[in-house]
Design a protein around this motif. Structure first.
Motif, short mmCIF file in Angstrom:
data_model
loop_
_atom_site.label_atom_id
_atom_site.label_comp_id
_atom_site.label_asym_id
_atom_site.label_seq_id
_atom_site.Cartn_x
_atom_site.Cartn_y
_atom_site.Cartn_z
N HIS A 1 72.00 -76.83 11.21
CA HIS A 1 73.26 -77.33 11.77
C HIS A 1 74.13 -76.14 12.16
O HIS A 1 74.30 -75.20 11.37
N PRO A 2 74.67 -76.13 13.39
CA PRO A 2 75.49 -74.99 13.81
C PRO A 2 76.69 -74.79 12.89
O PRO A 2 77.40 -75.73 12.56
N CYS A 3 76.88 -73.56 12.47
CA CYS A 3 78.00 -73.24 11.58
C CYS A 3 78.60 -71.92 12.05
O CYS A 3 77.94 -70.88 12.02
N GLU A 4 79.84 -71.95 12.50
CA GLU A 4 80.47 -70.76 13.04
C GLU A 4 80.90 -69.78 11.96
O GLU A 4 81.05 -68.59 12.22
N GLU A 5 81.13 -70.27 10.75
CA GLU A 5 81.57 -69.39 9.67
C GLU A 5 80.77 -69.69 8.41
O GLU A 5 80.80 -70.80 7.89
N VAL A 6 80.06 -68.67 7.93
CA VAL A 6 79.31 -68.79 6.68
C VAL A 6 80.15 -68.17 5.57
O VAL A 6 80.40 -66.97 5.57
N ILE A 7 80.56 -68.99 4.61
CA ILE A 7 81.38 -68.50 3.51
C ILE A 7 80.50 -67.85 2.43
O ILE A 7 80.77 -66.74 1.98
N ASP A 8 79.46 -68.55 2.03
CA ASP A 8 78.57 -68.06 0.97
C ASP A 8 77.19 -68.67 1.16
O ASP A 8 77.01 -69.87 0.94
N ILE B 1 72.91 -83.37 14.01
CA ILE B 1 71.67 -82.64 14.21
C ILE B 1 70.72 -83.43 15.12
O ILE B 1 70.07 -82.88 16.01
N LYS B 2 70.67 -84.73 14.91
CA LYS B 2 69.81 -85.60 15.74
C LYS B 2 70.18 -85.49 17.20
O LYS B 2 69.32 -85.37 18.08
N ASN B 3 71.48 -85.47 17.48
CA ASN B 3 71.93 -85.36 18.87
C ASN B 3 71.63 -83.99 19.47
O ASN B 3 71.31 -83.87 20.66
#
Length: 299
Positions: A221-228, A293-295
């Motif tokens: 899943h696209p995630c612009e900011e990874v915290i941990d 995610i499906k889309n």
């Protein structure tokens, strides 16, 4: 059906480019069980010290996690400290204190031995083999590992791989175990060792599943900011097997959906430190991200 998860419950101190958190709850068992709890009622097997908060065990119970297999020993809980750089896929271990986990020799409760699905978390392969010898007739067994055991317990690790149905590993681990640089070849070689499915985790690039009759890829899943990023792989495995335990089926279509749900749970984990985000999810949150995610992958 029933799912038993064997792994570690630890205190983590984590430093990222944006923040540092001291002694937060982590460990393969914690992440996997919480992720699975949104689909089924997992049973956990682990050990903690007398410094572990009772209220956290109560939270596990509130999530439907069966903690009867969680032992409390005199001493300190397993502790790990790590630091991430700008690339969340790379981390440096600062300190590891095994503490009470050093004497971890799980003895499964009678009903745990009847489990339909067993997940062997990132624990010593000798312990994984011992657990496999205790379960009676599981329908599905799965395992994960880490570089430490690849480098220090390689022969025992190969024995574990031979005895499970699903092997979870990241791309670096799969290449290191097989000596292959091509992931398809590496996955095929692992299949020859014994598993019927190899699930290769590729961080922000998603996962690749290699079975005897099919190959499947799934985006993260696209995630612009990874915290941990700690625990993302364990959360994936928990979501994956939790879904399979819920539907009681292991057909190719079920495995593909399980990979999506695993990716969904991992995507939530990385958005906060430790297990915090996994503690507050709703079914609506999970279903919405599944549809997103499906889309993304539909055409």
């Amino acid at each position: 059906m029933s799912l038993v998860i064997v792994g570690s419950i630890v205190f983590d101190t984590i430093e990222t480019p944006c923040e540092r958190r001291e002694r937060i709850i982590g460990g393969s068992c914690s992440y996997s069980a919480l992720a699975a709890s949104y689909f089924t009622k997992p049973k956990i097997v682990s050990v903690v010290g007398d410094d572990f908060p009772e209220e956290m065990i109560e939270k596990f119970n509130e999530k439907g996690i069966d903690t009867r297999g969680l032992a409390r020993k005199k001493g300190k809980t397993f502790f790990w400290e790590g630091k991430y750089g700008d690339d969340p896929n790379q981390r440096t271990t600062i300190k590891t204190e095994i503490n009470v986990f050093r004497e971890f020799k799980p003895q499964l409760l009678p009903d745990y031995k009847e489990a339909d699905i067993v997940l062997l978390g990132t624990i010593a392969p000798e312990i994984q083999l011992d657990v496999l010898s205790q379960v009676k007739s599981p329908k599905l067994t799965a395992m994960d590992t880490i570089n430490f055991y690849i480098e220090n317990n390689f022969e025992a690790l190969l024995e574990s791989i031979k005895k499970v149905d699903i092997y979870f590993g990241n791309d670096e681990e799969v290449k290191k175990i097989t000596g292959e640089t091509n992931l398809i070849k590496a996955g095929r070689e692992l299949l020859e060792q014994g598993p019927s499915l190899v699930v290769i985790k590729k961080g922000e690039h998603g996962v690749m599943m290699i079975g005897q009759e099919f190959i499947s890829g799934m985006l993260a899943h696209p995630c612009e900011e990874v915290i941990d990023p700690t625990g993302a792989g364990d959360s994936f495995a928990g979501g994956f097997l939790g879904y399979l335990d819920k539907v009681s089926s292991f057909q190719e279509e079920d495995l593909r959906k399980a990979a999506v749900y695993g990716s969904v749970m991992a995507s939530f984990t990385i958005q906060d430190f430790g297990i915090k985000r996994l503690e507050s999810l709703t079914a609506s949150d999970i279903n919405q991200r599944f549809e997103e995610i499906k889309n993304i992958v539909s055409f």
